[in-house]
Scaffold this active site. Structure first.
Site, PDB file in Angstrom:
ATOM      1  N   TYR A 143      -7.417   8.702   4.715  1.00 20.44           N
ATOM      2  CA  TYR A 143      -7.769   9.881   3.925  1.00 20.44           C
ATOM      3  C   TYR A 143      -8.573  10.886   4.748  1.00 20.44           C
ATOM      4  CZ  TYR A 143      -6.332   8.409  -0.801  1.00 20.44           C
ATOM      5  OH  TYR A 143      -5.625   8.068  -1.919  1.00 20.44           O
ATOM      6  N   LYS A 193      -3.373  -5.012   6.453  1.00 19.62           N
ATOM      7  CA  LYS A 193      -2.023  -5.110   7.003  1.00 19.62           C
ATOM      8  C   LYS A 193      -2.176  -5.493   8.472  1.00 19.62           C
ATOM      9  CE  LYS A 193       2.464  -4.643   6.613  1.00 19.62           C
ATOM     10  NZ  LYS A 193       3.299  -5.531   5.777  1.00 19.62           N
ATOM     11  N   ASP A 225       1.184  -6.020   1.094  1.00 20.53           N
ATOM     12  CA  ASP A 225       2.456  -6.155   0.368  1.00 20.53           C
ATOM     13  C   ASP A 225       2.446  -7.405  -0.498  1.00 20.53           C
ATOM     14  OD1 ASP A 225       2.406  -7.618   2.735  1.00 20.53           O
ATOM     15  OD2 ASP A 225       4.497  -7.219   3.266  1.00 20.53           O
ATOM     16  N   ASP A 249      -6.369   2.719  -3.327  1.00 15.92           N
ATOM     17  CA  ASP A 249      -5.803   3.728  -4.232  1.00 15.92           C
ATOM     18  C   ASP A 249      -4.569   3.138  -4.917  1.00 15.92           C
ATOM     19  OD1 ASP A 249      -5.302   6.300  -5.386  1.00 15.92           O
ATOM     20  OD2 ASP A 249      -3.732   6.596  -3.878  1.00 15.92           O
ATOM     21  N   ASP A 253      -4.238   1.281  -9.091  1.00 12.69           N
ATOM     22  CA  ASP A 253      -3.323   1.737 -10.150  1.00 12.69           C
ATOM     23  C   ASP A 253      -2.538   0.542 -10.701  1.00 12.69           C
ATOM     24  OD1 ASP A 253      -4.060   4.384  -9.782  1.00 12.69           O
ATOM     25  OD2 ASP A 253      -2.003   5.132  -9.880  1.00 12.69           O
TER      26      ASP A 253
HETATM   27  C1  IPM Z   1      -7.846   8.311  -7.212  1.00 16.86           C
HETATM   28  C2  IPM Z   1      -6.922   9.486  -7.093  1.00 16.86           C
HETATM   29  C3  IPM Z   1      -7.354  10.343  -5.913  1.00 16.86           C
HETATM   30  C4  IPM Z   1      -7.254   9.487  -4.666  1.00 16.86           C
HETATM   31  C5  IPM Z   1      -6.581  11.656  -5.729  1.00 16.86           C
HETATM   32  C6  IPM Z   1      -6.581  12.491  -6.983  1.00 16.86           C
HETATM   33  C7  IPM Z   1      -7.091  12.447  -4.556  1.00 16.86           C
HETATM   34  O1  IPM Z   1      -5.613   9.057  -6.998  1.00 16.86           O
HETATM   35  O2  IPM Z   1      -9.066   8.513  -7.376  1.00 16.86           O
HETATM   36  O3  IPM Z   1      -7.374   7.172  -7.164  1.00 16.86           O
HETATM   37  O4  IPM Z   1      -6.186   9.380  -4.054  1.00 16.86           O
HETATM   38  O5  IPM Z   1      -8.264   8.906  -4.272  1.00 16.86           O
HETATM   39 MG    MG Z   2      -5.353   6.958  -7.271  1.00 18.18          MG
END
Ligand code: IPM
Ligand code: MG
Length: 364
Positions: A143, A193, A225, A249, A253
């Site tokens: 990032y 990884k 993975d 990240d 999710d």
């Molecule tokens: C998160 C989001 C952010 C990230 C984006 C919106 C920049 O997806 O906080 O997980 O990638 O960190």
């Molecule tokens: Mg995210």
């Protein structure tokens, strides 16, 4: 003991301005009953700030964030800002805040509320009892690594990003994960990884070294993975997942969705000074402005703020208990409703949580 604190309130874009007022109401109610003096300082961020002032993270917003005792953030981003130059996009505000406030540790707890076992797309027997904490490194890795950018070549273009981690960066995030594990089930899975990336090889080596001072915590290493697969196959095997910015990240999710809806999950970003608290979902422009977003991730982020930033454990537990209660008594926003269930909106969900908090405090 009653506290006196300031909270920067950055609602942002999409569903942010809908869920934020609900969370602020909840914090106000809890603060009032506990005799705490909480001051809320709203400031523009993301697309909203681009429209109003031409820049996603205005200096004044950064100043308010820096000088507050905690930052509460809704969400940033939306299709209308997607074609702007990279430096002017709403997401830059989020990354800028993380960087400027030194928020290197992102804690993303994914816990299943028992009532929602059937709202998940996974089978009940797979997800029942899951309680995972993703500890994501937040100010390093790909990032922020340099070189980065897109450059012209004789045949087209070349896009570059760089995954970089130093010993110091890995050590401090690993320490956060081991400390967190001690207060939980005592197990850390470090995700990398290392079979392909040198930066991951260093990650693995340093995490193993830090582990020497946390012998009471169990450590295992897992490739990313495989981790993605294991999260879906048998998520109960995880306690703390320690990982890099990008892997965190993605995996957070996935972990969120196990619990039924990404709309449920809060997060805390912490570092040396002011911490930032935000739901892990994004601005969800497709459902914005319809009063249908789930405000629970935002409200639960407020609970994390009370706990981590202000040390108000009882107040945090009160908010979390109220969330649990409304779920147990069948309140459902669209994202967590079984077919046939009555669906309520953002404001109504907030009102019910608030009502529970008020009721409990009157009885206390
Ligand atoms: C998160 C989001 C952010 C990230 C984006 C919106 C920049 O997806 O906080 O997980 O990638 O960190
Ligand atoms: Mg995210």
């Amino acid at each position: 003991m009653a506290v006196s604190k300031t909270i920067a309130v950055l609602a942002g874009d999409g569903v942010g301005p809908e869920i934020m007022p609900v969370a602020v109401e909840v914090l106000k109610a809890v603060g009032k009953h506990g005799g705490h003096a909480l001051t809320f300082l709203p400031a523009p961020v993301g697309g909203q700030a681009i429209d109003d002032m031409g820049w996603p993270l205005p200096d004044e917003t950064l100043r308010i964030a820096r000088t507050s005792d905690a930052v509460l953030l809704g969400a940033v981003g939306g299709p209308q800002w997607e074609n702007l130059a990279y430096e002017r996009r709403p997401e830059r505000a989020l990354l800028g805040l993380r960087e400027q406030l030194g928020l290197f540790a992102n804690l993303r707890p994914a816990r299943l509320y028992a009532e929602l076992a059937d709202a998940s797309t996974l089978k009940r027997e797979v997800i029942e009892g899951i309680d995972v904490l993703v500890v994501r490194e937040l100010t390093g890795g790909i990032y922020f690594g340099k070189p980065r950018g897109v450059e012209a070549t004789p045949t087209g273009h070349r896009g570059v990003n760089t995954e970089v981690y130093t010993t110091e960066e890995i050590t401090r995030i690993a320490t956060v994960a081991f400390e967190a594990a001690r207060k939980r089930q005592g197990r850390v899975t470090s995700v990398d990884k290392a079979n392909v990336l040198e930066s991951s090889e260093l990650w693995r080596r340093v995490v193993t070294e830090v582990h020497h001072t946390y012998r009471d915590v169990e450590l295992r290493h897992m490739y990313v993975d495989n981790c993605a697969m294991q999260l879906i196959r048998n998520p109960r095997q995880f306690d703390v997942i320690l990982t890099t910015n990008l892997f965190g990240d993605i995996l957070s999710d996935a972990a969120a969705m196990l619990t039924g809806s990404i709309g449920m999950l809060p997060s805390a970003s912490v570092g040396a000074t002011t911490g930032m608290y935000e739901p892990i979902h994004g601005s969800a422009p497709d459902i914005a402005g319809q009063d249908c977003a789930n405000p629970i991730g935002m409200i639960a982020s407020g609970a994390m703020l009370l706990r981590y930033a202000f040390g108000l454990e009882n107040e945090a537990a009160l908010v979390e208990g109220a969330i649990q209660h409304v779920l147990a008594t069948g309140s459902r926003t669209r994202d967590i409703a079984d077919s046939g269930a009555t669906v309520i909106g953002t404001r109504e969900m907030g009102a019910r949580i608030l009502e529970r908090i008020d009721g409990l405090q009157v009885n206390a």
